[in-house]
Write an enzyme that holds these catalytic residues in place. Structure first.
Site, PDB file in Angstrom:
ATOM      1  N   ASP A  53      17.796  -6.429   3.256  1.00  0.00           N
ATOM      2  CA  ASP A  53      16.663  -5.422   2.647  1.00  0.00           C
ATOM      3  C   ASP A  53      18.078  -5.024   1.438  1.00  0.00           C
ATOM      4  O   ASP A  53      17.583  -5.182   0.172  1.00  0.00           O
ATOM      5  CB  ASP A  53      16.057  -4.490   3.491  1.00  0.00           C
ATOM      6  CG  ASP A  53      15.643  -3.786   2.465  1.00  0.00           C
ATOM      7  OD1 ASP A  53      14.425  -4.427   1.776  1.00  0.00           O
ATOM      8  OD2 ASP A  53      15.228  -3.398   3.078  1.00  0.00           O
ATOM      9  N   HIS A  92       8.050  -7.378   6.057  1.00  0.00           N
ATOM     10  CA  HIS A  92       8.244  -6.406   6.903  1.00  0.00           C
ATOM     11  C   HIS A  92       8.185  -5.216   5.792  1.00  0.00           C
ATOM     12  O   HIS A  92       8.021  -3.858   6.178  1.00  0.00           O
ATOM     13  CB  HIS A  92      10.122  -6.128   6.513  1.00  0.00           C
ATOM     14  CG  HIS A  92      10.883  -6.267   5.011  1.00  0.00           C
ATOM     15  ND1 HIS A  92      10.899  -7.534   4.107  1.00  0.00           N
ATOM     16  CD2 HIS A  92      11.165  -5.648   4.458  1.00  0.00           C
ATOM     17  CE1 HIS A  92      11.322  -7.341   2.819  1.00  0.00           C
ATOM     18  NE2 HIS A  92      11.152  -6.450   2.833  1.00  0.00           N
ATOM     19  N   ASP A  93       7.808  -5.583   4.272  1.00  0.00           N
ATOM     20  CA  ASP A  93       7.147  -4.498   3.156  1.00  0.00           C
ATOM     21  C   ASP A  93       5.458  -4.566   3.265  1.00  0.00           C
ATOM     22  O   ASP A  93       5.066  -3.824   2.230  1.00  0.00           O
ATOM     23  CB  ASP A  93       7.899  -4.582   2.093  1.00  0.00           C
ATOM     24  CG  ASP A  93       9.471  -4.004   1.685  1.00  0.00           C
ATOM     25  OD1 ASP A  93       9.558  -3.103   2.837  1.00  0.00           O
ATOM     26  OD2 ASP A  93       9.886  -4.190   1.036  1.00  0.00           O
ATOM     27  N   LYS A 137       3.556  -1.784   1.964  1.00  0.00           N
ATOM     28  CA  LYS A 137       3.544  -1.124   0.780  1.00  0.00           C
ATOM     29  C   LYS A 137       2.453  -1.477  -0.401  1.00  0.00           C
ATOM     30  O   LYS A 137       2.093  -1.054  -1.870  1.00  0.00           O
ATOM     31  CB  LYS A 137       4.707  -1.937  -0.083  1.00  0.00           C
ATOM     32  CG  LYS A 137       6.660  -0.994  -0.510  1.00  0.00           C
ATOM     33  CD  LYS A 137       7.707  -1.724  -1.117  1.00  0.00           C
ATOM     34  CE  LYS A 137       8.683  -1.266  -1.284  1.00  0.00           C
ATOM     35  NZ  LYS A 137       9.310  -1.481  -1.043  1.00  0.00           N
ATOM     36  N   HIS A 172      12.597  -1.866  10.006  1.00  0.00           N
ATOM     37  CA  HIS A 172      13.737  -2.066   9.093  1.00  0.00           C
ATOM     38  C   HIS A 172      14.594  -1.116   7.759  1.00  0.00           C
ATOM     39  O   HIS A 172      15.396  -1.312   6.727  1.00  0.00           O
ATOM     40  CB  HIS A 172      13.613  -3.349   7.988  1.00  0.00           C
ATOM     41  CG  HIS A 172      12.123  -2.950   7.105  1.00  0.00           C
ATOM     42  ND1 HIS A 172      11.028  -2.644   7.410  1.00  0.00           N
ATOM     43  CD2 HIS A 172      12.878  -2.262   5.606  1.00  0.00           C
ATOM     44  CE1 HIS A 172      10.656  -2.286   6.190  1.00  0.00           C
ATOM     45  NE2 HIS A 172      11.426  -2.276   5.355  1.00  0.00           N
ATOM     46  N   HIS A 173      14.421   0.111   7.957  1.00  0.00           N
ATOM     47  CA  HIS A 173      14.858   1.019   7.119  1.00  0.00           C
ATOM     48  C   HIS A 173      15.578   2.493   8.358  1.00  0.00           C
ATOM     49  O   HIS A 173      16.033   3.487   8.163  1.00  0.00           O
ATOM     50  CB  HIS A 173      13.837   2.043   6.574  1.00  0.00           C
ATOM     51  CG  HIS A 173      13.378   1.545   5.515  1.00  0.00           C
ATOM     52  ND1 HIS A 173      14.149   1.011   4.900  1.00  0.00           N
ATOM     53  CD2 HIS A 173      12.339   0.545   5.021  1.00  0.00           C
ATOM     54  CE1 HIS A 173      13.828   0.194   3.355  1.00  0.00           C
ATOM     55  NE2 HIS A 173      12.475  -0.108   3.922  1.00  0.00           N
ATOM     56  N   HIS A 225       5.596   3.382   3.684  1.00  0.00           N
ATOM     57  CA  HIS A 225       5.207   2.035   4.149  1.00  0.00           C
ATOM     58  C   HIS A 225       5.809   1.743   5.199  1.00  0.00           C
ATOM     59  O   HIS A 225       5.320   0.320   5.784  1.00  0.00           O
ATOM     60  CB  HIS A 225       5.844   1.400   2.797  1.00  0.00           C
ATOM     61  CG  HIS A 225       7.597   0.333   3.034  1.00  0.00           C
ATOM     62  ND1 HIS A 225       8.293   2.054   3.177  1.00  0.00           N
ATOM     63  CD2 HIS A 225       7.926  -0.058   3.097  1.00  0.00           C
ATOM     64  CE1 HIS A 225       9.431   1.373   2.636  1.00  0.00           C
ATOM     65  NE2 HIS A 225       9.352   0.154   3.247  1.00  0.00           N
TER      66      HIS A 225
HETATM   67 FE   LIG Z   1      10.846  -1.616   3.044  1.00  0.00          FE
END
Ligand SMILES: [Fe+2]
Length: 413
Positions: A358, A273-274, A277, A329-330, A302
């Site tokens: 998260d 998911h990240d 980044k 996811h945000h 990201h």
């Molecule tokens: Fe994230």
């Protein structure tokens, strides 16, 4: 006299219905008894032929079924079940050769259950078959010195007859052994030997495919885990974040009844998911103090980057949702999240789950500028966000899971 005429007319009748090749047989028929025997034999032959055709059609059908199954355990169960029926056996066993440990790992199918036992590769008939690669047909196992009576003792079973065939890969290496026990109506015959050889070839091809598939799956999983660790390593304060978010997401999903391929897809989306980044500058990612508006926007990038990176991976059908799930996811239920400001059910269910996991992991982890939030307070924070930020159904499942699985862990930690 009447009888002789009857015999003669029977012979003529049969003669007219037979092809040339069989007519010579008729010269041997002189009495009513001869005719009875001849007809009985002919009838038996027809029955046997029908039986052979039926078993061969069944075998072809099994071949199709096996070729459609790529999951190893399911495939083994299918082979066990089908071989038992096809061979009219009471029990069937598949032994897989474990080359590293020189063991045979077996799965035994009975009418009621599947048992798993491990034996040394040089033991018993299965061992002999694995070592020599020869088919072994034993009508009376207890008088055969190669038979290991301990296996019967171990399983509480009495073996009356057995047929054992090797399973070979494309390079002709023995990858396993297929064994059927206690044929109904007596020992296994030559016909059974031919049949189990054919079944064995179908089973071997499918098993080899399933093993390759499983190896690929494991490789994919390990690769995604390594990527997740690499992402987390960019920021020492978030070490293990992706793995923990994945575990919590899977826990929530199971609580919600999600399983199988959907769960697997969520697991991978959690790990990745990240991944976006990677494109965030280290000094911004690691900045201990307050972020400027520009820096905040740079970090928020990201999520979009996660999508851009993942959409390039040619995921299989069952995993094709990963880029979307990971990238959102945000998002918030209110539509005030990022990157796309999606609302409620516009946000994929997997993303709604990862979003809860998260935030929970972020607030309960230590940062250079603050202490970790205590468990109860963090759960309250999530609960207060239900409806506006989080999906209430997901929050409900999270709370049940968290109190059952996470509370003890965190208090212990
Ligand atoms: Fe994230």
């Amino acid at each position: 006299m009447a009888n002789e005429q009857l015999v003669e007319s029977f012979i003529k009748l049969i003669e007219s219905s037979l092809s040339e090749a069989f007519r010579s047989d008729l010269s041997q028929l002189h009495t009513e008894g001869d005719i009875r025997t001849y007809l009985a034999d002919a009838f038996l032959d027809r029955e046997r032929l029908k039986e052979k055709v039926d078993r061969l059609s069944e075998l072809i059908h099994i071949g199709y079924m096996l070729s459609a199954e790529v999951r190893l355990k399911e495939l083994l169960l299918l082979i066990l079940d089908k071989s038992k029926r096809l061979m009219n056996a009471d029990r069937s066993t598949i032994y897989l050769v474990d080359v590293d440990r020189l063991h045979l790992k077996s799965m035994i199918a009975t009418q009621l259950e599947i048992k798993e036992i491990i034996i040394p590769i040089d033991s018993g008939i299965a061992g002999a078959c694995a070592m020599t690669g020869e088919l072994i047909n034993i009508p009376e196992p207890y008088s055969d010195p190669r038979f290991d009576k301990n296996i019967d003792k171990l399983t509480g079973y009495v073996t009356r007859n057995m047929l054992t065939a090797p399973l070979r890969d494309k390079l002709r290496n023995v990858i396993g052994v297929m064994q059927v026990l206690n044929k109904s109506g007596g020992p296994f015959d030559e016909e059974d030997e031919r049949l189990i050889r054919l079944l064995g070839s179908f089973a071997s091809v499918s098993l080899e495919n399933a093993m390759l598939y499983e190896a690929q799956e494991t490789m994919l999983e390990k690769f995604f885990e390594s990527l997740a660790a690499a992402i987390d390593a960019k920021d020492p304060y978030t070490a293990g974040h992706s793995a923990r978010v994945t575990d919590i997401s899977v826990g929530i999903a199971k609580e919600m009844g999600i399983e199988g391929e959907e769960l697997r897809q969520l697991r991978f989306a959690g790990l990745l998911h990240d991944i976006g980044k990677i494109g965030v500058r280290d000094e911004v990612l690691r900045k201990p103090g307050r972020l400027t508006e520009h820096e905040r926007m740079h970090i928020q990038e990201h999520a979009k980057q996660t999508y851009e990176i993942l959409r390039r991976i040619p995921f299989t059908k069952s995993l094709e949702g990963i880029p979307h799930i990971a990238a959102h996811h945000h998002e918030k239920m209110s539509g005030k999240g990022y990157p796309d400001g999606l609302k409620w059910h516009e946000v994929p269910l997997g993303s709604r789950i990862i979003s809860v996991a998260d935030v929970f992991d972020a607030v309960t982890s230590k940062r250079p500028y603050r202490d970790p939030m205590p468990f109860e307070k963090a759960v309250d924070l999530i609960e207060n966000g239900a409806g506006d930020e989080f999906d209430p159904e997901v929050v409900k499942a999270f709370k049940t899971y968290a109190y059952r699985e996470l509370k003890g862990q965190m208090n212990a930690g």
